[in-house]
Motif scaffolding. Structure first.
Motif, PDB file in Angstrom:
ATOM      1  N   ASP A  74      12.016 -30.038  24.654  1.00  0.00           N
ATOM      2  CA  ASP A  74      12.279 -30.273  23.235  1.00  0.00           C
ATOM      3  C   ASP A  74      11.078 -29.854  22.389  1.00  0.00           C
ATOM      4  O   ASP A  74      11.240 -29.246  21.326  1.00  0.00           O
ATOM      5  N   PHE A  75       9.877 -30.174  22.842  1.00  0.00           N
ATOM      6  CA  PHE A  75       8.674 -29.791  22.101  1.00  0.00           C
ATOM      7  C   PHE A  75       8.635 -28.278  21.932  1.00  0.00           C
ATOM      8  O   PHE A  75       8.371 -27.773  20.838  1.00  0.00           O
ATOM      9  N   ILE A  76       8.886 -27.559  23.019  1.00  0.00           N
ATOM     10  CA  ILE A  76       8.833 -26.098  22.998  1.00  0.00           C
ATOM     11  C   ILE A  76       9.907 -25.526  22.070  1.00  0.00           C
ATOM     12  O   ILE A  76       9.647 -24.579  21.329  1.00  0.00           O
ATOM     13  N   GLN A  77      11.084 -26.101  22.073  1.00  0.00           N
ATOM     14  CA  GLN A  77      12.195 -25.581  21.284  1.00  0.00           C
ATOM     15  C   GLN A  77      12.105 -25.928  19.800  1.00  0.00           C
ATOM     16  O   GLN A  77      12.474 -25.110  18.958  1.00  0.00           O
ATOM     17  N   TYR A  78      11.614 -27.116  19.451  1.00  0.00           N
ATOM     18  CA  TYR A  78      11.706 -27.582  18.066  1.00  0.00           C
ATOM     19  C   TYR A  78      10.382 -27.634  17.307  1.00  0.00           C
ATOM     20  O   TYR A  78      10.391 -27.752  16.079  1.00  0.00           O
ATOM     21  N   LEU A  79       9.253 -27.556  17.995  1.00  0.00           N
ATOM     22  CA  LEU A  79       7.957 -27.616  17.317  1.00  0.00           C
ATOM     23  C   LEU A  79       7.306 -26.243  17.277  1.00  0.00           C
ATOM     24  O   LEU A  79       7.450 -25.451  18.202  1.00  0.00           O
ATOM     25  N   ASP A  80       6.581 -25.980  16.208  1.00  0.00           N
ATOM     26  CA  ASP A  80       5.795 -24.759  16.070  1.00  0.00           C
ATOM     27  C   ASP A  80       4.320 -25.157  16.080  1.00  0.00           C
ATOM     28  O   ASP A  80       3.917 -26.067  15.340  1.00  0.00           O
ATOM     29  N   GLY A  81       3.519 -24.487  16.893  1.00  0.00           N
ATOM     30  CA  GLY A  81       2.117 -24.842  17.036  1.00  0.00           C
ATOM     31  C   GLY A  81       1.327 -24.788  15.740  1.00  0.00           C
ATOM     32  O   GLY A  81       0.542 -25.683  15.437  1.00  0.00           O
ATOM     33  N   GLU A  82       1.517 -23.735  14.949  1.00  0.00           N
ATOM     34  CA  GLU A  82       0.789 -23.605  13.683  1.00  0.00           C
ATOM     35  C   GLU A  82       1.177 -24.711  12.703  1.00  0.00           C
ATOM     36  O   GLU A  82       0.313 -25.293  12.043  1.00  0.00           O
ATOM     37  N   LEU A  83       2.467 -24.991  12.608  1.00  0.00           N
ATOM     38  CA  LEU A  83       2.913 -26.061  11.702  1.00  0.00           C
ATOM     39  C   LEU A  83       2.414 -27.420  12.180  1.00  0.00           C
ATOM     40  O   LEU A  83       2.041 -28.275  11.371  1.00  0.00           O
ATOM     41  N   LEU A  84       2.387 -27.624  13.487  1.00  0.00           N
ATOM     42  CA  LEU A  84       1.905 -28.892  14.027  1.00  0.00           C
ATOM     43  C   LEU A  84       0.443 -29.112  13.648  1.00  0.00           C
ATOM     44  O   LEU A  84       0.071 -30.180  13.158  1.00  0.00           O
ATOM     45  N   VAL A  85      -0.397 -28.091  13.838  1.00  0.00           N
ATOM     46  CA  VAL A  85      -1.820 -28.215  13.508  1.00  0.00           C
ATOM     47  C   VAL A  85      -1.997 -28.426  12.007  1.00  0.00           C
ATOM     48  O   VAL A  85      -2.763 -29.292  11.579  1.00  0.00           O
ATOM     49  N   ARG A  86      -1.281 -27.667  11.198  1.00  0.00           N
ATOM     50  CA  ARG A  86      -1.410 -27.757   9.740  1.00  0.00           C
ATOM     51  C   ARG A  86      -1.063 -29.157   9.221  1.00  0.00           C
ATOM     52  O   ARG A  86      -1.726 -29.691   8.352  1.00  0.00           O
ATOM     53  N   HIS A  87      -0.021 -29.761   9.776  1.00  0.00           N
ATOM     54  CA  HIS A  87       0.471 -31.038   9.264  1.00  0.00           C
ATOM     55  C   HIS A  87      -0.006 -32.251  10.070  1.00  0.00           C
ATOM     56  O   HIS A  87       0.335 -33.381   9.742  1.00  0.00           O
TER      57      HIS A  87
END
Length: 116
Positions: A74-87
């Protein structure tokens, strides 16, 4: 961690949030960077299921749901690394201590995004 009664060795708890759930690198997170996302029932079983990634409040809500309830896939499919770090500086306040600690220990760049 729970103890196995016979062998007295430590085995991962089924209820814990272990580091084995997170991806190896944030680059593995290939989730959407925009548009609308509909989460499956195993993640969002109550309330809102469709999220507009362009709306920061909805993005944070979706990431909170996925981080709290999701599996590695689920993490791989629904999360984006850049957006995660930014937010992350805001998102981390929405997560339980175990989730927050696991992700920050696995990815030092999340800790530095809080300081920056």
């Amino acid at each position: 961690m729970a103890e196995d009664g016979d062998e007295r060795r430590r085995v991962p708890s089924q209820w814990g949030y272990g580091a084995e759930r997170v991806p190896t690198t944030l680059d593995e997170l290939a989730g959407p960077k925009g548009g609308q996302v509909e989460l499956p029932l195993h993640l969002a079983w109550s309330g809102l299921r469709v999220f507009d990634i362009g709306d920061v409040k909805l993005l944070l809500g979706m990431y909170r749901i996925v981080l709290n309830n999701g599996s590695r896939e689920d993490f791989i499919q629904y999360l984006d690394g850049e957006l995660l770090v930014r937010h992350w500086p805001i998102l981390r306040k929405m997560l339980g201590r175990g989730v927050r600690r696991t992700w920050e220990e696995a990815f030092p760049e999340l800790r530095t995004s809080v300081v920056a």
